[in-house]
Design a protein around this motif. Structure first.
Motif, PDB file in Angstrom:
ATOM      1  N   TRP A   7       0.834  -1.204   0.000  1.00 58.04           N
ATOM      2  CA  TRP A   7       0.000   0.000   0.000  1.00 58.04           C
ATOM      3  C   TRP A   7       0.874   1.262   0.000  1.00 58.04           C
ATOM      4  O   TRP A   7       0.485   2.296  -0.532  1.00 58.04           O
ATOM      5  N   THR A   8       2.080   1.174   0.583  1.00 61.22           N
ATOM      6  CA  THR A   8       3.011   2.292   0.501  1.00 61.22           C
ATOM      7  C   THR A   8       3.426   2.527  -0.946  1.00 61.22           C
ATOM      8  O   THR A   8       3.603   3.668  -1.392  1.00 61.22           O
ATOM      9  N   THR A   9       3.544   1.416  -1.706  1.00 60.90           N
ATOM     10  CA  THR A   9       3.889   1.541  -3.120  1.00 60.90           C
ATOM     11  C   THR A   9       2.816   2.303  -3.870  1.00 60.90           C
ATOM     12  O   THR A   9       3.107   3.144  -4.724  1.00 60.90           O
ATOM     13  N   ILE A  10       1.534   1.991  -3.580  1.00 58.07           N
ATOM     14  CA  ILE A  10       0.440   2.730  -4.220  1.00 58.07           C
ATOM     15  C   ILE A  10       0.564   4.212  -3.898  1.00 58.07           C
ATOM     16  O   ILE A  10       0.397   5.074  -4.761  1.00 58.07           O
ATOM     17  N   GLY A  11       0.863   4.511  -2.628  1.00 61.29           N
ATOM     18  CA  GLY A  11       1.020   5.905  -2.238  1.00 61.29           C
ATOM     19  C   GLY A  11       2.142   6.566  -3.006  1.00 61.29           C
ATOM     20  O   GLY A  11       2.055   7.733  -3.387  1.00 61.29           O
ATOM     21  N   SER A  12       3.216   5.810  -3.271  1.00 61.22           N
ATOM     22  CA  SER A  12       4.340   6.366  -4.018  1.00 61.22           C
ATOM     23  C   SER A  12       3.949   6.667  -5.456  1.00 61.22           C
ATOM     24  O   SER A  12       4.336   7.685  -6.028  1.00 61.22           O
ATOM     25  N   VAL A  13       3.174   5.735  -6.058  1.00 61.05           N
ATOM     26  CA  VAL A  13       2.707   5.974  -7.426  1.00 61.05           C
ATOM     27  C   VAL A  13       1.846   7.229  -7.471  1.00 61.05           C
ATOM     28  O   VAL A  13       1.978   8.081  -8.351  1.00 61.05           O
ATOM     29  N   ALA A  14       0.935   7.344  -6.489  1.00 60.16           N
ATOM     30  CA  ALA A  14       0.056   8.510  -6.452  1.00 60.16           C
ATOM     31  C   ALA A  14       0.847   9.784  -6.200  1.00 60.16           C
ATOM     32  O   ALA A  14       0.519  10.851  -6.728  1.00 60.16           O
ATOM     33  N   ALA A  15       1.902   9.675  -5.397  1.00 57.39           N
ATOM     34  CA  ALA A  15       2.668  10.870  -5.034  1.00 57.39           C
ATOM     35  C   ALA A  15       3.350  11.502  -6.239  1.00 57.39           C
ATOM     36  O   ALA A  15       3.695  12.680  -6.217  1.00 57.39           O
ATOM     37  N   LEU A  73      -1.461  -2.367 -11.006  1.00 58.04           N
ATOM     38  CA  LEU A  73      -1.584  -2.765 -12.409  1.00 58.04           C
ATOM     39  C   LEU A  73      -2.603  -1.923 -13.162  1.00 58.04           C
ATOM     40  O   LEU A  73      -2.590  -1.875 -14.391  1.00 58.04           O
ATOM     41  N   PHE A  74      -3.500  -1.277 -12.448  1.00 53.18           N
ATOM     42  CA  PHE A  74      -4.386  -0.302 -13.081  1.00 53.18           C
ATOM     43  C   PHE A  74      -3.747   1.079 -13.118  1.00 53.18           C
ATOM     44  O   PHE A  74      -3.682   1.730 -14.168  1.00 53.18           O
ATOM     45  N   LEU A  75      -3.262   1.569 -11.966  1.00 52.40           N
ATOM     46  CA  LEU A  75      -2.794   2.950 -11.864  1.00 52.40           C
ATOM     47  C   LEU A  75      -1.581   3.245 -12.740  1.00 52.40           C
ATOM     48  O   LEU A  75      -1.508   4.280 -13.399  1.00 52.40           O
ATOM     49  N   ALA A  76      -0.603   2.334 -12.735  1.00 46.67           N
ATOM     50  CA  ALA A  76       0.637   2.606 -13.478  1.00 46.67           C
ATOM     51  C   ALA A  76       0.391   2.713 -14.991  1.00 46.67           C
ATOM     52  O   ALA A  76       0.782   3.719 -15.613  1.00 46.67           O
ATOM     53  N   PRO A  77      -0.261   1.730 -15.643  1.00 45.53           N
ATOM     54  CA  PRO A  77      -0.531   1.887 -17.086  1.00 45.53           C
ATOM     55  C   PRO A  77      -1.481   3.041 -17.392  1.00 45.53           C
ATOM     56  O   PRO A  77      -1.319   3.726 -18.406  1.00 45.53           O
ATOM     57  N   GLY A  83      -1.713  10.120 -18.533  1.00 45.59           N
ATOM     58  CA  GLY A  83      -1.038  11.142 -17.750  1.00 45.59           C
ATOM     59  C   GLY A  83      -1.171  10.898 -16.265  1.00 45.59           C
ATOM     60  O   GLY A  83      -2.184  10.384 -15.778  1.00 45.59           O
ATOM     61  N   ALA A  84      -0.113  11.281 -15.537  1.00 47.40           N
ATOM     62  CA  ALA A  84      -0.097  11.053 -14.093  1.00 47.40           C
ATOM     63  C   ALA A  84      -1.211  11.822 -13.395  1.00 47.40           C
ATOM     64  O   ALA A  84      -1.784  11.354 -12.407  1.00 47.40           O
ATOM     65  N   GLY A  85      -1.526  13.022 -13.892  1.00 40.19           N
ATOM     66  CA  GLY A  85      -2.578  13.814 -13.276  1.00 40.19           C
ATOM     67  C   GLY A  85      -3.931  13.130 -13.350  1.00 40.19           C
ATOM     68  O   GLY A  85      -4.705  13.128 -12.393  1.00 40.19           O
ATOM     69  N   THR A  86      -4.221  12.530 -14.492  1.00 36.51           N
ATOM     70  CA  THR A  86      -5.488  11.819 -14.669  1.00 36.51           C
ATOM     71  C   THR A  86      -5.555  10.603 -13.755  1.00 36.51           C
ATOM     72  O   THR A  86      -6.582  10.331 -13.127  1.00 36.51           O
ATOM     73  N   ALA A  87      -4.452   9.841 -13.688  1.00 33.37           N
ATOM     74  CA  ALA A  87      -4.422   8.664 -12.823  1.00 33.37           C
ATOM     75  C   ALA A  87      -4.574   9.055 -11.361  1.00 33.37           C
ATOM     76  O   ALA A  87      -5.309   8.417 -10.603  1.00 33.37           O
TER      77      ALA A  87
END
Length: 474
Positions: A7-15, A73-77, A83-87
């Motif tokens: 879950w920290t990884t998800i936070g990193s992707v979002a960050a 697997l959803f957020l990264a692709p 675009g990162a903003g959309t994700a």
């Protein structure tokens, strides 16, 4: 600490999207999205259905990582393509608009109800068992299926711990208390609370599901009484009696009574958020958070903390209270709410979207919704894919406009709501409390049916009732 790493990884992707240039997420047209974006959502749900059967030990230790993996697997692709903003906007919307209010309410009900302990023991006769099931059915719409189930399952098991045939008691408890009984308010069952969050009035389900709920519950209670009487008067007499591990007591006591007051406060807060509309909203990365919802959620968290502080330790000890069930729900539903985002976008596109085939299944040739089809489609998917996200899918498939669905589409919304709530009882994975009740029963020595054996109970008992419900109401 390792189980939180994913879950920290998800936070990193979002960050990655926290920079000012990504503050606003673009609004995507669901018609432009491929059906392949629904794969992570299907992956989460199939993991919930399959892993506990084929690799229970692995699932028990890693379910959070698996759910997080599908979310990534959803957020990264999605971020790479749009675009990162959309994700990040999709992530924030899923969390703040639906997941946080959902898990805050569920955790508060679980915490408060877990602080009420019924002491003493009664004799598990057919009349008493039926009365407990009826009481739980009523309470489920007031304190939630989770709260009512956690309050009454242990007293019910104690009352029947000197009987050989107990499985049917727990199965019907799941049918009634953990599912059908929660159909009259947003507090009752998670799908209805999601509808409430999306604009459905608090008392709408009370008026529109009352008759189907009364019919189903009356039939199930009568069936249970007949079956329990058979086991009690015929089958129990075939074996020699043995010592009751918890002797019957004419007096019952309740520890943690203060939590009844806190339950009243929970109800008041949910009602407040539906009635008080100050018109003040906060824009958080493109997601609008209404003041009344923020106040409600913060106050619910305060109530949960207050319950932990004021409840006598003996009450929670008597209930064998622990955080494992709600921890599992919290982690799995985080993955579900993140990965369902593109599915909802596509469904909102209707005929123009990649899921147009599903639209045609629940509509007639002229494009009008078929209520019976909505009832069974929502219900059957709720049986195996968890009823909360399934409700969201069909709510959006029907247009996603709460005002229109409550008026011109009232029968369709009733069919969707009924299918999600009632048929969540068809399998252990249909509704969050089902697994909780099963786990508690097994911890008390009850040999509960396997996943497929439980489905057999559903096919024999529930499906005929749902067929009659369709004929009468949809």
């Amino acid at each position: 600490m390792r189980r939180h790493a994913a879950w920290t990884t998800i936070g990193s992707v979002a960050a990655l999207a926290l920079a000012p240039q990504f503050a606003s997420a673009a609004t995507l047209d669901g018609a432009t999205l491929s059906a392949w974006w629904g794969v992570p959502f299907a992956g989460v749900l199939l993991s919930i259905a399959i892993f506990p059967l084929i690799a229970p030990a692995f699932w028990h230790h890693h379910f959070g990582k698996i759910a997080a993996g599908w979310a990534i697997l959803f957020l990264a692709p999605f971020g790479a393509v749009f675009g990162a903003g959309t994700a990040f906007g999709a992530f924030v919307h899923a969390m703040l608009e639906e997941y946080v209010p959902f898990i805050v309410l569920l955790t508060t009900l679980y915490t408060v109800a877990g602080g009420i302990c019924v002491r003493g023991n009664l004799h598990g006769s057919p009349r008493l068992n039926t009365a407990i099931l009826a009481l739980g059915t009523v309470l489920a719409s007031i304190m939630g299926t989770t709260g009512a189930a956690m309050l009454l399952i242990r007293p019910l098991l104690r009352a029947n711990d000197n009987r050989k045939h107990v499985v049917h008691v727990v199965v019907f408890f799941i049918f009634l208390v953990a599912n059908a009984g929660g159909s009259l308010s947003p507090l009752g069952d998670p799908p209805l609370f999601l509808g409430f969050l999306n604009g459905v009035n608090f008392f709408w389900t009370t008026t529109h599901l009352a008759l189907p709920m009364l019919f189903i519950c009356a039939v199930l209670l009568a069936t249970f009484y007949a079956l329990d009487s058979y086991f009690y008067h015929r089958r129990e007499e075939e074996r020699a009696p043995f010592l009751d591990p918890t002797p019957d007591s004419p007096m019952l006591g309740i520890d943690g009574k203060i939590n009844f007051v806190l339950l009243g406060a929970v109800i008041a807060l949910v009602l407040m958020s539906g009635l008080w509309k100050p018109g003040i909203e906060f824009d958080l990365f493109g997601t609008h958070v209404a003041l009344q919802n923020l106040v409600r959620d913060l106050a619910l968290i305060a109530l949960a903390l207050l319950s932990l502080a004021v409840t006598p330790r003996a009450a929670r000890a008597g209930n064998d209270f622990n955080w494992a069930p709600i921890e599992e729900v919290a982690k799995l539903f985080a993955g579900i709410f993140i990965t369902i985002a593109p599915v909802i976008m596509i469904l909102r596109a209707g005929d123009a979207g990649a899921f147009a085939g599903i639209v045609h299944l629940v509509q007639d040739a002229s494009g009008q919704p078929q209520d019976a089809a909505y009832f069974w489609a929502t219900g059957l998917l709720s049986s195996f894919l968890d009823n909360a996200p399934t409700y969201l899918v069909f709510f959006n498939l029907a247009g996603g406009d709460a005002h229109a669905l409550m008026t011109t589409g009232a029968t369709t919304l009733a069919a969707i709501s009924a299918g999600a709530v009632f048929m969540g009882a068809n399998s252990y994975i249909g509704n969050a409390p089902n697994f909780m009740v099963k786990a508690i029963a097994e911890s008390r020595g009850v040999r509960m049916p396997s996943f497929f054996a439980y489905l057999g109970w559903s096919v024999v008992v529930l499906v005929p009732v749902f067929l009659m419900t369709t004929w009468l109401f949809f």
